[in-house]
Write an enzyme that holds these catalytic residues in place. Structure first.
Site, PDB file in Angstrom:
ATOM      1  N   THR A  93     111.633 122.284  57.461  1.00 39.28           N
ATOM      2  CA  THR A  93     112.185 121.421  58.507  1.00 39.28           C
ATOM      3  C   THR A  93     111.185 121.291  59.654  1.00 39.28           C
ATOM      4  OG1 THR A  93     114.450 122.069  57.956  1.00 39.28           O
ATOM      5  CG2 THR A  93     114.088 121.246  60.189  1.00 39.28           C
ATOM      6  N   ASP A 147     105.884 127.672  63.956  1.00 40.87           N
ATOM      7  CA  ASP A 147     105.585 127.545  65.389  1.00 40.87           C
ATOM      8  C   ASP A 147     104.368 128.381  65.759  1.00 40.87           C
ATOM      9  OD1 ASP A 147     107.851 125.840  66.123  1.00 40.87           O
ATOM     10  OD2 ASP A 147     109.031 127.541  65.428  1.00 40.87           O
ATOM     11  N   GLU A 194     115.902 128.175  56.452  1.00 44.91           N
ATOM     12  CA  GLU A 194     114.498 128.261  56.013  1.00 44.91           C
ATOM     13  C   GLU A 194     114.237 129.617  55.356  1.00 44.91           C
ATOM     14  OE1 GLU A 194     112.499 125.276  59.328  1.00 44.91           O
ATOM     15  OE2 GLU A 194     112.534 127.407  59.742  1.00 44.91           O
TER      16      GLU A 194
END
Ligand code: 5RP
Length: 225
Positions: A28, A84, A103
């Protein structure tokens, strides 16, 4: 090159890791979205996908790519997703896009995790990006106190433009923990997992990435981890 161009380049490179005839786990976020658009070009080569969020499922279906329920899939050859932050050992912070729990679940059923990220995501020490933790709403305050005791500055994630909590696909809330310098990601992942009320923590260290495709101005670099 712009950050989006770097993300697009790694998304394109990730197609080499797609296994023909198989079901692919799909992550995602904006980098994963570029990957979905690339996957659409070769969709006839795969059996289908398992999505890590409602947003990803909608984008996959929009391209006419089959999306399977994870309960009907025993194992997948590969899971492809962004991050990230990622360190040189393949440990990651994920969940900026709010999908960390699914995830982690989809990745856990996949034999290989291929992380796709622009070069800015590679760090020496994880923690500059606030660590997302998904919680059961009634446990929000107690979990925040425990995360503060670990040395972080926990903040409830709000629905953009409101003062209401952001609600995940699972009905959970998200706490973003700033100010951590994560020198032992495996230990911190285990510690946060032990807090009652935590659904999942966005540290992917016990099971990190196996390969990282990193977008740089010099081209896509492959880190085998
Ligand atoms: C979503 C995630 C994303 O992989 C992460 O936030 C990176 O996003 P982007 O590809 O948009 O930079 O963990 O929950």
């Amino acid at each position: 090159m712009t950050q989006d161009e770097l993300k697009q380049a790694v998304a394109r490179a990730a197609i080499d890791y797609v296994v023909d005839g198989e079901i692919i786990g799909v992550g995602t976020g904006s980098t994963a979205n570029f990957f979905i658009d690339e996957l659409a070009k070769i969709k006839d080569r795969i059996k289908g996908t398992v999505a890590s969020s409602e947003a990803t499922a909608a984008r996959l279906r929009g391209h006419g790519i089959p999306v399977f329920d994870l309960n009907d899939v025993e194992s997948m050859a590969v899971y492809i997703d962004g991050a990230d932050e990622i360190n040189a050992q393949g440990a990651m912070i994920k969940g900026g896009g709010a999908a960390l729990t699914r995830e982690k679940i989809v990745a856990s059923v996949s034999k290989k995790f291929v992380c796709i990220a622009d070069g800015s995501k590679l760090v020496d020490t994880l923690g500059k990006f606030p660590l997302p933790v998904e919680v059961i709403p009634m446990a929000r305050a107690v979990v925040m106190r425990k995360l503060a005791a670990l040395g972080g500055q926990p903040k409830l994630r709000l629905k953009p433009g409101t003062d209401q909590p952001f609600i995940t696909d699972n009905g959970g809330e998200l706490i973003d923990v700033a100010g951590l310098s994560i020198t032992d990601p495996v230990a911190l992942e285990e510690e946060i997992n032990q807090i009652t009320g935590v659904i999942a923590v966005g540290l992917f260290a016990k099971a990190g990435a196996n390969v990282c495709l990193l977008g740089t101005a010099e081209g896509v670099k492959t880190l085998s981890l």
